[in-house]
Design a protein around this motif. Structure first.
Motif, PDB file in Angstrom:
ATOM      1  N   PHE C 285      31.768  50.798  35.716  1.00 57.14           N
ATOM      2  CA  PHE C 285      31.173  49.655  35.021  1.00 57.14           C
ATOM      3  C   PHE C 285      32.146  48.500  35.138  1.00 57.14           C
ATOM      4  O   PHE C 285      33.359  48.693  35.074  1.00 57.14           O
ATOM      5  N   ASN C 286      31.630  47.299  35.280  1.00 55.64           N
ATOM      6  CA  ASN C 286      32.472  46.133  35.059  1.00 55.64           C
ATOM      7  C   ASN C 286      32.106  45.614  33.678  1.00 55.64           C
ATOM      8  O   ASN C 286      31.096  44.919  33.535  1.00 55.64           O
ATOM      9  N   LEU C 287      32.894  45.993  32.685  1.00 57.27           N
ATOM     10  CA  LEU C 287      32.559  45.523  31.335  1.00 57.27           C
ATOM     11  C   LEU C 287      32.533  44.002  31.302  1.00 57.27           C
ATOM     12  O   LEU C 287      31.821  43.403  30.517  1.00 57.27           O
ATOM     13  N   HIS C 288      33.329  43.400  32.193  1.00 53.80           N
ATOM     14  CA  HIS C 288      33.392  41.937  32.245  1.00 53.80           C
ATOM     15  C   HIS C 288      32.216  41.350  33.019  1.00 53.80           C
ATOM     16  O   HIS C 288      32.178  40.159  33.263  1.00 53.80           O
ATOM     17  N   LYS C 289      31.268  42.160  33.393  1.00 56.08           N
ATOM     18  CA  LYS C 289      30.050  41.620  33.988  1.00 56.08           C
ATOM     19  C   LYS C 289      28.877  42.008  33.091  1.00 56.08           C
ATOM     20  O   LYS C 289      28.529  41.258  32.192  1.00 56.08           O
ATOM     21  N   SER C 290      28.370  43.216  33.298  1.00 53.95           N
ATOM     22  CA  SER C 290      27.178  43.621  32.540  1.00 53.95           C
ATOM     23  C   SER C 290      27.393  43.591  31.033  1.00 53.95           C
ATOM     24  O   SER C 290      26.460  43.385  30.282  1.00 53.95           O
ATOM     25  N   PHE C 291      28.625  43.840  30.585  1.00 54.53           N
ATOM     26  CA  PHE C 291      28.846  43.965  29.147  1.00 54.53           C
ATOM     27  C   PHE C 291      29.691  42.818  28.591  1.00 54.53           C
ATOM     28  O   PHE C 291      30.452  42.963  27.665  1.00 54.53           O
TER      29      PHE C 291
END
Ligand SMILES: Cc1ncc(COP(=O)(O)O)c(C=O)c1O
Ligand SMILES: Cc1ncc(COP(=O)(O)O)c(C=O)c1O
Lengths: 465, 515, 515, 465
Positions: C285-291
């Motif tokens: 996951f890219n938390l800095h994208k989707s989240f």
């Protein structure tokens, strides 16, 4: 060298040379010797940032804040949730650090905010004219009084006892200066006594004042109160709690001339009482008597839309002793919080929030009335606050009950008897969207315990249980 | 008016160009039904809302507040913010306003929940930190003023003034002495006369002498037993310390009047000279000037007052008390003050401001406060010297030779010789990235420019500012039209203020709707 | 090159004009001896410092750090900040980057002392809140991915990729299966092949078919028992969901390889389709994208991984555990994982990012996450439709007909017919106040423009952007030089990147001194 | 409608019409039916802002943070005071919300920050080349290893056991992938055993790694360690604690090739371990092998000074499988905190701060050595952290002592035995400028009590006292 200044020894030398002075002392020669201090101030030594932080943190920990207890304390300021966007926007240097927008070309941010704020307050109050803020609630009431004095020069303020005690006291303090008498009208059944109100209003009435909802939380029949002043010279002033205005008849709809109020609940912190802001709105007739800054829309030389401070001939810096008010620095940043908050809530949100308060307050009122020794003080409609009467000896006993609750982590509210000898044992309980049903249940239980304890100590009721 | 004004080199300090004409208010953004707020569920058994609040008390027309999503809300106000000039990014020599650096530490400590989340009616026993802080701040302000008692209640300078004049009234009335007049010098800030009127007194103006101080003859003539008070700023709004202050005090006290100190200029003398020692009875502080509150685009501020022994009984309620107990000191709020003038506002004043100014005093200490005033005076004199060197002819010093923390130049020669007004200079400075000084105040100096650099500016900044002023003057010598039509680089240019006042549009018109 | 390029109307969005050439670094400000820091007193009996630390271990040359007062420090960085474009004030359709709104709530909760002031080595019994939060976040991410186990440790997407390929290696090695190759499509992001090399594998590229998906023939050819893993982005960097994903999974699993999901494009499918259900073994996951982590101008980010049962034993240590006790659940850190690949970094990962993304998931819930993906896809298709309508000829869609959350246009026809390149269009968009899309990626599309509007933008913004693109194209039709020399309104214009690389100046030269 | 999105029903209708789709579902037809989820995710319902805030506040209160106890815990992250300006600057939208600066014309803020950061790190390390940050400390050590591998292709990493256990583990994890063997060199007298170190370094040595000060807080003779590798192919890598570098011989002065380290102490929060940043500096020889972003100075078409990302041919987006690293998103915002912090400290300040640590640490070491059952573990020079040996049975006993102290509000430090079987009963104590002399005295007293209790429980010493 201090961390906030930048004069190095080399700078100092060169600057003095440019000035042509031998020393800083020489620059202070203007000050006659007789009034020179000649010693260092008797203050503690300066501290590093981290030490100051530590000291202020320690002081903050000696307070019981709304983070440290579940609080139902209101009586003028309320523990509402302010969204995080407000912190961010108010923290922006561009909003935080400018002065009053004297140079409109480089102050369109602040000026447009004022214009938007004025629009939002105008919408909320249903009145066409709003200024850009005054200090806070009670002094806004005072300012409304001064507007009335300028408007009609009459000699008497008629004031409902439902008006916040701080507002009444402030009005009295200020009106003493310009010589207006203040007459109070008692409450009856929890609202302004309509007969006494009508009777107090006459041809000498300069202004009449009521609060909506009133100090006991009860919704007044504002239209009727305003109507009663219709055939007098009096300016009708209503002091409003802004969030309930999401559902309550607006001042404009009720025939109120000037609507003022405390803006803390609109996105501002409790801050132990300030800074917050006071809003001030009026009918068009009073536009040129308004106190404080007003922003207006205009265009620039290229035809671009822009905003300026306007109608400044009302103000002290132009009109001096003939000004409509002496106010200068006001509460621009807090008013920014206000308009951001109102934009965040939005048209539907303010209604939803007020309806939420209505439901939860009704629930809390019912829950508390079920507590042994506690009953509803009055049964009029309430939105966000209500009073109960405790079956205890006196105001001191109420304060003890409060304290017992606080020892259990719950602040149940305000002892009305501190300000109203006619309600010595009343407790004023405030609800916000931060007080959940579960917390209301806890309040009921805690209050029951505290009441039982107090009554046991006083030998009332089932003493030993 | 020529159409193509010579323009300065194109400038762009920002990576988000906003077309100059793109001015939409928050009410012109969004769409019906959008929202940033999500209401939590009530979580209680639902009652019929119309039973809880009858129709007759309900509002008929909705408040047409904005309808925007959170991203729209953020973007609107972040972009709008950039249409402001601010102290954190530029020099702000606005005379009389003391635009000194606002330490960010103060925002941090003020935001601590134990301060920010304190209800003002919290039981004092559970608010000991707040009361101790206020007590300490009162003592420190009293020491700076040289006066024994302080009330922190007033919300700003002018509110402090009102408190002060009402205190004067209460004092005289307590002695059965009904006076009618208050003296204010013609250099006074507008709040002084406005305050006097609001407090029910008549304003009597006192003139200024050739040195910029109070005209002593005029004062002697006007001071009599109908005078309740003389309000003075010292150093005054010309940035000059009145050399006759001791005599003034004597004269005023001689007729039984009080002497009021407008503390807006206290930044000149902290730790060097004290109003109380000069003979003042009542002092207001602008915490948002000398004690560095961020000014917020027009507040909040805070205007505590310090008073002498004889005024103390009349202070507003509540008053903070401190008592020694076996467990240490205990602080409380005292409402039982029979001679008090009463309240001036709700609660205990702008506590959030107290936290900031208290932090400031803790940071600086005695030495630091004195140092601040000394450097404020040094910086002002340095800027003055630089400007004299560069534009001494066009913009001469209005009074005196040196200054305290600020000084007044006259734009008269510039106007006469170069054809540009003080206002034009001010507007042209905007293109140089500087906030202009205060203009056209004090009133008694023609084309006045009141400059206050404060102590927190660097020498480099003062130099750059002086050079910018000089370059505007030099440019005007070539072509006065440039300044006369300035600014060029700002989001909007000169605005039609007369039109705005004539035909006031002070709120947004919104489309009617039936919802 | 003409010297007077036609310029757009002058613009100025800021009230503090900064001359374009006024670029000084913090090292070029201040003066020797200035300071923002004040050292607290040691407060202990002073010892001879040279005894405590002998000369031989001491530094000889001082670190010549900046010397500025606090006001100088603040002003420098506040002004500097305004030379950035940012998401909070403008549209940022940077494809593959998911520049969605960053709720300010997240900054508030992350700053709570109980999160921000937690030492990472605190006894887990005294860190139950942090561990519970991480546990909850792991479960939520696992549910979104459709995979049973999660490690939050990796610091960013590429760190997650490295973890993933090392997990693959550990998995194969545990079975005594030494493989050598990893497959990546030619549309893959650069981090994929770079990761493969760092993990000691050989990169084998797989082609793209005419529909923009994996070339199945090429895949079939290349997939063999030396293949450790296929890394895939789905939807891929063309914004297209691979219709053959089930068959791909079968093929890859058929040879015993793992299937790796590059989660950078997860924002297209949250709550609609899950990598685990598609057959992926490992997902980052890219938390800095989707989240929605604020991207900070290049980080921090966070790159958790979710894995299937068979990969789980190899997860990095420590692993968070939860056990039920009579007093409720207890969380702990488990270091005793014999098959673990070990640590990838210090401590437990970027907890501050976990707090933000957890808050985001709490805010949105199941429905909100699905809604976010749906609107992301709606917005992308809407923008695509608008652009086709306006500039469909000059900037055709590179592949397919509709898109998922992003899409790729080809600037080839525009270049050919109008003479401006994708780069020129991008630069000219700056003058319109928009951040350009990702350009020249993916590599297989000539003059690629990869656009990702995200779900948090309004229709009005998408319209305005489409119209800006159209106006640049229209303008180029008149005069291609305008775009070729754009931008005009930015603090600097086109920069000499070649010169910078040829003659790298990567730090400030400072004057030598003897102090 | 969600508070973060803006599609009203009217918007939706119109947008679908423009697209030519009947529904959102139609847009998802690309997703093969077999892999559609077909149900809602199994997650809790969404919450309002205030509810999320409440939940996260509650979780935060289940933690014991450095605000809740007096902490001497370090071992890689330290409780330093970060000035308030950092919060403000990092909170500015302009720094907080942009992506990596791919468009230099509108990213000069971020790019210049990188350039300034690189300069500050270069000054601090005495090395000419710095990148713009890597993830954090231990992975920076790993990144240095990969640089060495690219540089000389040798087969062995020689690692001092003084290197942080997390760094050693990370290096082992990463090097397993590309096949480099890791050899550990033991400590002797608290520092890297010089003989073993020398013996381990040979012609196959790819890189050698030590930490300064080492994990036990002791200052290594870095110059000697570097010197020992001089005649080998090995890249000398030092992992540095940046604040002590205010007074410690710089990597550049010691002949270190690559200096890396954990940047948390430079203005970043503890944040339970991240995000922070790793710094990465090197000699000029390694410029083109550096991982991560590097900003460089250049000029624009008008000759104006500006900054760009440079030497990008090292990076993954250009070089793909041949890149010097796979790093993409890094830690720009944390590095901004770093350069602001270093500018705040300033040239003199960093020396003063490090000297302060030196003094207080010496005081604490002396105070603790005076506690019954506690003695210095090694006597080498220390700056900010030191180890003592507790006269208790084992690591578990040390952890019990720690816990007993924590119950009294003081966290005395880290149980070294968790990572070093050779020091089972050592306690590592960290000092920052936030730990006052008074708090150090409290630590000594509390530790004495806790030791007495532990020893009483274990039947050691004056059991009953
Ligand atoms: C000399 C002087 N007096 C009084 C005031 C009024 O202070 P405030 O704005 O705080 O009401 C000011 C502020 O502008 C001032 O400059
Ligand atoms: C498709 C894709 N994969 C991987 C990455 C790498 O992620 P990160 O920057 O978090 O390392 C990115 C980010 O740009 C990406 O777009």
């Amino acid at each position: 060298m201090s961390r906030y200044t930048a004069v190095t020894p080399e700078d100092l030398e060169q600057m003095l040379a440019t000035i042509g002075a031998a020393s800083i002392d020489e620059l202070f020669e203007q000050v006659p010797e007789g009034v020179r201090l000649g010693r260092e101030l008797d203050l503690p030594e300066g501290m590093s940032e981290q030490e100051v932080y530590g000291h202020l943190l320690e002081l903050s920990r000696a307070n019981t804040s709304a983070d440290d207890e579940i609080t139902f304390l209101g009586a003028g300021m309320y523990d509402h949730y302010a969204p995080a966007v407000i912190d961010m926007l108010l923290g922006r240097s561009e909003f935080l650090t400018p002065y009053t927008p004297y140079q409109p070309e480089i102050s369109q941010g602040s000026l447009q905010v004022m214009f938007e704020y004025q629009t939002a307050i105008s919408e909320l109050t249903g009145l066409p004219v709003s200024n850009a803020s005054v200090y806070e609630g009670p002094s806004a009431v005072g300012a409304a009084g001064y507007l009335a004095k300028l408007a009609n020069g009459k000699s008497k303020f008629v004031v409902s006892r439902g008006l916040h005690p701080h507002s009444r006291e402030t009005l009295r303090t200020l009106s003493h200066g310009y010589g207006i008498e203040v007459v109070e009208v008692p409450l009856s059944g929890g609202v302004t006594d309509p007969d006494a109100w009508a009777a107090a209003i006459d041809g000498d009435s300069c202004a009449v004042f009521f609060q909506q909802p009133n100090f006991l939380g009860i919704v007044e029949d504002a239209a009727a109160l305003a109507e009663a002043a219709k055939n007098s010279p009096a300016v009708v002033v209503g002091s409003y709690d802004p969030i309930p205005l999401g559902i309550l008849a607006s001042p404009g709809e009720c025939g109120v001339d000037v609507a003022v109020g405390e803006g803390q609940t609109l996105g501002n912190r409790l801050d132990f009482g300030g800074p917050s802001f006071g809003f001030f709105a009026a009918t068009a007739a009073y536009l040129r008597k308004m106190p404080g800054r007003i922003a207006g829309e205009t265009t620039d030389v290229d035809g671009r839309r822009g905003f300026v401070l306007t109608l400044q001939t009302r103000e002290q810096h132009i009109r001096r002793e003939k000004a409509t008010s002496n106010i200068c620095t006001s509460q621009a940043l807090n008013a920014l919080a206000g308009v951001v908050y109102l934009s965040w809530l939005g048209r539907d949100g303010i209604v939803e929030l007020a309806e939420l308060l209505l439901q939860r307050t009704a629930y809390a009122r019912e829950r508390l009335s079920g507590v042994e020794g506690v009953e509803e003080l009055f049964d009029g409609p309430v939105v966000r606050e209500f009073a109960v009467d405790l079956d205890v000896a006196d105001t001191a006993a109420v304060e003890r009950v409060i304290s017992r609750c606080q020892d259990r982590g719950i602040n149940p509210g305000y002892a009305v008897g501190r300000d109203y000898e006619e309600f010595p044992t009343a407790l004023l309980v405030a609800i916000t969207e931060q007080r959940t049903a579960e917390q209301i249940d806890m309040l009921a239980e805690t209050l029951a315990e505290a009441m039982a304890e107090e009554r046991a100590a006083a030998g009332v009721g089932e003493a030993a249980s | 008016m020529t159409t193509v004004a010579p323009r300065p080199p194109a400038s762009a300090d920002s990576a988000t160009p906003m077309q100059r004409d793109e001015v939409r208010t928050i009410f012109e953004k969004g769409a019906r039904g959008r929202r940033a707020f999500q209401c939590p569920p009530a979580g209680v058994p639902e009652r019929n809302p119309h039973e809880l609040l009858p129709e007759s008390l309900r509002r008929r027309e909705p408040a047409r507040l904005p309808e925007v999503s959170e991203p729209e809300l953020v973007r609107h106000y972040v972009r709008l913010s950039r249409r402001n000039f601010d102290l954190d990014s530029g020099f702000y020599p606005l005379g009389s306003c003391t635009m000194k650096h606002n330490p960010r530490l103060h925002e941090r400590v003020t935001a601590l929940p134990g301060h920010a989340r304190m209800h003002p009616l919290q039981d004092p026993r559970r608010a000991q930190g707040a009361l101790e802080l206020m007590w300490n701040l009162e003592r420190a302000l009293g020491e700076v003023a040289g006066l024994p008692a302080v009330s922190l209640q007033p919300s700003a300078g002018s509110h402090g003034e009102l408190a002060g004049v009402l205190l004067t009234r209460a004092y005289h009335e307590s002695r059965g002495d009904a006076r009618t007049k208050v003296l204010t010098p013609d250099t006074a800030h507008g709040t002084n006369p406005a305050t006097v009127t609001m407090a029910g007194y008549e304003v009597v103006k006192v003139g200024t002498n050739a040195d910029g101080g109070v005209d002593m003859d005029d004062l002697r003539e006007k001071v009599d037993d109908q005078v309740a008070c003389l309000m003075l700023t010292n150093p005054n709004t010309l940035g000059l310390f009145d050399p006759n202050i001791e005599e003034i005090a004597e004269l005023v006290h001689g007729v039984g009047a009080t002497l009021y100190y407008d503390g807006a200029n206290l930044n000149a003398v902290m730790g060097r000279s004290r109003p109380g020692d000069m003979g003042f009875d009542i002092v207001h502080f602008n915490l948002h000037k000398s004690f560095t509150q961020p000014h917020g685009g027009g507040g909040p501020g805070s205007g505590p007052i310090a008073v002498s022994e004889r005024i103390e009984p009349f202070l507003p309620v509540p008053v903070i008390t401190r008592s020694e107990t076996p467990d240490g000191p205990v602080f409380d709020l005292d409402y039982d003050r029979p001679q008090s003038i009463g309240r001036l506002r709700g609660f205990q004043g702008n506590y959030g401001c107290f936290v900031r100014s208290y932090a400031y005093i803790c940071s600086l200490g005695a030495e630091g406060l004195r140092d601040a005033s000394e450097i404020a005076v040094l910086n002002a004199n340095y800027l003055l010297a630089r400007l004299r060197e560069l534009v001494g002819e066009e913009l001469p010093l209005a009074f005196g030779d040196r200054c305290m923390h600020e000084f007044v130049l006259s734009g008269e020669p510039m106007k006469r010789d170069l054809g540009i007004k003080t206002l034009d200079l001010a507007k042209r400075l905007l293109d140089h990235g500087f906030h202009p000084p205060t203009v056209y105040f004090p009133l008694l100096v023609d084309e006045a420019l009141l400059m206050e650099p404060t102590e927190t500016e660097t020498r480099e900044t003062l130099d750059a500012f002086a050079e910018a002023v000089a370059s505007v003057v030099a440019e005007a010598r070539e072509d006065p039209e440039v300044a006369a039509e300035a600014p060029y680089t700002t989001p909007v240019r000169r605005l039609d203020e007369a039109g705005a006042a004539k035909n006031p549009v002070i709120r947004q018109e919104l489309a009617a709707d039936g919802a």
